[in-house]
Design a protein around this motif. Structure first.
Motif, PDB file in Angstrom:
ATOM      1  N   UNK A 171       0.832  -1.203   0.000  1.00 58.98           N
ATOM      2  CA  UNK A 171       0.000   0.000   0.000  1.00 58.98           C
ATOM      3  C   UNK A 171       0.865   1.251   0.000  1.00 58.98           C
ATOM      4  N   UNK A 172       2.022   1.172   0.642  1.00 58.16           N
ATOM      5  CA  UNK A 172       2.907   2.344   0.679  1.00 58.16           C
ATOM      6  C   UNK A 172       3.508   2.619  -0.695  1.00 58.16           C
ATOM      7  N   UNK A 173       4.000   1.576  -1.348  1.00 58.33           N
ATOM      8  CA  UNK A 173       4.707   1.805  -2.608  1.00 58.33           C
ATOM      9  C   UNK A 173       3.779   1.890  -3.814  1.00 58.33           C
ATOM     10  N   UNK A 174       2.553   1.377  -3.706  1.00 55.87           N
ATOM     11  CA  UNK A 174       1.640   1.457  -4.849  1.00 55.87           C
ATOM     12  C   UNK A 174       0.461   2.369  -4.598  1.00 55.87           C
ATOM     13  N   UNK A 175       0.518   3.132  -3.514  1.00 55.46           N
ATOM     14  CA  UNK A 175      -0.514   4.110  -3.204  1.00 55.46           C
ATOM     15  C   UNK A 175      -1.908   3.478  -3.122  1.00 55.46           C
ATOM     16  N   UNK A 176      -2.050   2.453  -2.277  1.00 51.11           N
ATOM     17  CA  UNK A 176      -3.343   1.780  -2.096  1.00 51.11           C
ATOM     18  C   UNK A 176      -3.799   1.938  -0.658  1.00 51.11           C
ATOM     19  N   UNK A 177      -5.085   1.665  -0.432  1.00 53.88           N
ATOM     20  CA  UNK A 177      -5.599   1.673   0.938  1.00 53.88           C
ATOM     21  C   UNK A 177      -5.016   0.464   1.677  1.00 53.88           C
ATOM     22  N   UNK A 178      -4.467   0.664   2.876  1.00 58.94           N
ATOM     23  CA  UNK A 178      -3.818  -0.453   3.573  1.00 58.94           C
ATOM     24  C   UNK A 178      -4.761  -1.622   3.852  1.00 58.94           C
ATOM     25  N   UNK A 179      -6.006  -1.341   4.274  1.00 64.71           N
ATOM     26  CA  UNK A 179      -6.934  -2.430   4.603  1.00 64.71           C
ATOM     27  C   UNK A 179      -7.147  -3.350   3.413  1.00 64.71           C
ATOM     28  N   UNK A 180      -7.432  -2.743   2.264  1.00 69.35           N
ATOM     29  CA  UNK A 180      -7.674  -3.521   1.055  1.00 69.35           C
ATOM     30  C   UNK A 180      -6.444  -4.311   0.641  1.00 69.35           C
ATOM     31  N   UNK A 181      -5.279  -3.674   0.735  1.00 69.12           N
ATOM     32  CA  UNK A 181      -4.037  -4.344   0.331  1.00 69.12           C
ATOM     33  C   UNK A 181      -3.786  -5.579   1.193  1.00 69.12           C
ATOM     34  N   UNK A 182      -4.078  -5.489   2.495  1.00 65.55           N
ATOM     35  CA  UNK A 182      -3.858  -6.630   3.399  1.00 65.55           C
ATOM     36  C   UNK A 182      -4.776  -7.791   3.019  1.00 65.55           C
ATOM     37  N   UNK A 183      -6.049  -7.492   2.789  1.00 68.39           N
ATOM     38  CA  UNK A 183      -6.995  -8.549   2.449  1.00 68.39           C
ATOM     39  C   UNK A 183      -6.607  -9.210   1.129  1.00 68.39           C
ATOM     40  N   UNK A 184      -6.257  -8.381   0.145  1.00 67.41           N
ATOM     41  CA  UNK A 184      -5.940  -8.938  -1.172  1.00 67.41           C
ATOM     42  C   UNK A 184      -4.692  -9.809  -1.100  1.00 67.41           C
ATOM     43  N   UNK A 185      -3.695  -9.366  -0.314  1.00 67.43           N
ATOM     44  CA  UNK A 185      -2.515 -10.213  -0.111  1.00 67.43           C
ATOM     45  C   UNK A 185      -2.933 -11.582   0.426  1.00 67.43           C
ATOM     46  N   UNK A 186      -3.850 -11.565   1.401  1.00 67.06           N
ATOM     47  CA  UNK A 186      -4.316 -12.815   1.997  1.00 67.06           C
ATOM     48  C   UNK A 186      -5.005 -13.712   0.987  1.00 67.06           C
ATOM     49  N   UNK A 187      -5.884 -13.122   0.185  1.00 64.05           N
ATOM     50  CA  UNK A 187      -6.635 -13.926  -0.781  1.00 64.05           C
ATOM     51  C   UNK A 187      -5.704 -14.505  -1.841  1.00 64.05           C
TER      52      UNK A 187
END
Lengths: 264, 335
Positions: free
Chosen positions: A235-251
């Motif tokens: 999320x930091x390097x691609x300018x994304x919302x952290x919550x969404x980035x965490x979930x997508x990583x998990x999926x």
């Protein structure tokens, strides 16, 4: 030092994120075994109703969230016992109650942009929240350390656990309360999305690769820390919302595990 | 606790929640023979009250402290609106619910004034579609204005325009004029009264405009860091630049990259003040202030007023003057 770690807000995001990534799946493993995985979502929504009630009536929103979440968790247990064959219904009922109550109470919230108070964000952690999460983690880890064996036993077979002399009722109630407190505080601090996803996703991944329940527990904590850390970096390097980035990583991780398993 | 007691407690609680009386609407005292006016949210209510004076009974729909972007009317609000003479709203995407309500209402006697109609709208710098799913908003009111905006021909056009037009006093004048015209349309007998009121406030708005222009000349810097992108019209009017932490709607969670970018900007340009809004959570502004050594201060986009401020008799003019003082503290010469 990496640029990302030079910022105090990112340091706090990592500290709080990792702590929550440790305690939530520890609870999650038991919750999944009890067939109550939607409880994360249910209790976060009830917590919202508590926050809304707090803002509307004028008491501390965190206190409101805690009281509502504990009451709801105990109600889930009660409903679950009334309809044991369809335990998952209990969480759905409480989720809808939470959403409904939040909608009703939010109509009475004055002097506040209600939504902005509802959910936390990993990138805006106050010092108070930091200490709160540290304290919470110590308590959760300590309590679970002493009860984990009993909880596993109960999750598989409550009757023989009773016969084996485990204080089933006491352990069950303490676990329910700990779950409620952990979910409602974490949802307040990092957002409901992160909480309900790291409660179940890491456990699902761990179950694909682990050989014992001890391994499931250890691996789900490791996976969940991996999701949170990766999510924050992405999320930091691609300018994304952290919550969404965490979930997508998990999926993505879960999908990859399925694929690898099939390839074998 | 016995199961019975729990169930009884739950039943009592639910009944209490449902029956707690609904008295949110602010009503200006009125009587028979007065024009019945509904306004969408606080600033429209304030403007309408200034022009209508004691000739109308004005009911404000979105409670003063609530967020007008994603509020939802209750059946009672709709019923009241059906019997009203005039509905005044901002438009330009501010009240996502308004178009839908007007369309479905189909009340032959209701005149509708969209006060931003004659204002040249500014495009949102960054189109924020509110896609963050961690906030409960999504559950109660989805993007319900999507299809409606395709076939309405407002000067604002489609989505992606900045609705906070009133923060430029010259725009506020245009809005008051639209309100005046609407009132005259439904109540022609009091034409003179409404026109006089409008003239009075139009002059006050010009004074306010002059006060801003004068102060701006003494500013030593131009950039303001604000919590949400609401101050575009104010900045355009007075040559300032807003650096917004969040987009137009102001409720989404900022990304870490955005936070880092703003922190760097604040440090490099030695920005002294991070502005937050009274009605929203100040957490993000405080996080940035802690990190940079800046202080936080209030800058009010006037989407609503807290109850205390209402009781204290604050209005558009007093809050705009407070905003000017805050801007002076942030941008003025350091003595």
């Amino acid at each position: 030092m990496l640029e990302i770690l030079r910022f105090e807000f990112m340091q706090n995001a990592f500290i709080v994120g990792i702590l929550i990534a440790v305690i939530i799946p520890l609870i999650g493993v038991i919750v999944v075994l009890r067939r109550l995985s939607p409880i994360g979502d249910a209790l976060s929504h009830v917590s919202l109703a508590g926050v809304a009630a707090g803002l509307a009536v004028g008491f501390n929103p965190i206190l409101g969230a805690l009281v509502f979440a504990v009451t709801a968790a105990l109600s889930i247990e009660r409903i679950r016992k009334s309809i044991p064959e369809y335990a998952e219904m209990s969480t759905v009922i409480i989720t809808s109650l939470g959403v409904g109550l939040a909608a009703v109470f939010s109509g009475y919230v004055r002097n506040a942009n209600f939504n902005s108070f509802l959910f936390g964000s990993l990138v805006a952690i106050t010092p108070f929240e930091l200490y709160l999460v540290i304290g919470l983690s110590v308590v959760v880890v300590a309590v679970l350390f002493f009860m984990y064996k009993a909880l596993f036993y109960m999750a598989f077979d409550e009757e023989s656990a009773t016969l084996a002399g485990i204080p089933v009722k006491f352990v069950g109630t303490v676990f329910t309360i700990i779950t409620a407190v952990a979910i409602s505080i974490s949802a307040r601090v990092v957002g409901a999305l992160v909480v309900s996803s790291i409660m179940v996703l890491p456990v699902a991944v761990a179950m694909q690769v682990a050989k014992s329940f001890r391994q499931v527990t250890v691996l789900s904590v490791l996976f969940s820390v991996f999701f949170v850390v990766t999510g924050l970096f992405v999320s930091y390097y691609f300018d994304l919302k952290p919550g969404g980035a965490i979930v997508i990583t998990g999926v993505i991780t879960l999908a990859a595990t399925f694929l690898l398993k099939k390839a074998k | 606790m016995k199961p019975k007691t729990i169930y009884i407690a739950i039943i009592i609680m639910m009944v209490l929640v449902l029956s707690s009386c609904n008295s949110r609407n602010t009503v200006r005292p009125g009587g028979a023979g007065k024009v019945s006016v509904y306004t969408s949210f606080y600033i429209m209510y304030d403007f309408a009250g200034k022009i209508a004076g004691d000739k109308a009974e004005i009911i404000n729909m979105v409670p003063s402290g609530a967020e007008p972007h994603d509020w939802e009317p209750t059946p009672k609000d709709i019923a009241g609106l059906y019997h009203a003479d005039l509905f005044i709203y901002n438009g330009c995407g501010m009240e996502g619910w308004a178009d839908k309500v007007i369309e479905s209402l189909n009340s032959p006697d209701l005149a509708v004034v969209e006060t931003s109609r004659n204002i040249k709208a500014r495009k949102a710098a960054e189109h924020e579609h509110n896609h963050n799913h961690d906030h409960a908003g999504d559950r109660y009111h989805d993007h319900d204005h999507g299809h409606l905006e395709e076939n309405n021909l407002h000067s604002c056009g489609k989505d992606g325009y900045d609705p906070h037009v009133w923060l430029d006093p010259q725009n506020a004048k245009i809005q008051m004029e639209a309100i005046k015209d609407g009132l005259i349309q439904v109540d022609p007998t009091n034409r003179k009264y409404y026109e006089d009121n409008f003239e009075f406030y139009a002059r006050k708005l010009d004074d306010l405009d002059r006060a801003y222009k004068k102060s701006v000349q003494e500013f030593t810097r131009r950039e303001i860091v604000v919590s949400h992108e609401a101050f575009g019209y104010l900045c355009d009017a007075y040559g300032l630049v807003q650096i917004a932490i969040e987009g137009i709607s102001g409720e989404s969670e900022p990304t870490p990259a955005k936070m880092a970018q703003i922190i760097k900007f604040v440090k490099e340009n030695d920005v002294k003040v991070i502005f937050f809004e009274e009605l929203a959570s100040p957490k993000v502004a405080e996080t940035i202030a802690r990190e940079t050594g800046a202080v936080t201060d209030k800058l009010n986009p006037l989407e609503g007023l807290s109850e205390e401020d209402l009781k204290a008799g604050k209005d558009y003019f007093s809050v705009m003057e407070e905003n000017l003082e805050a801007l002076k503290r942030a941008l003025g010469r350091v003595d």
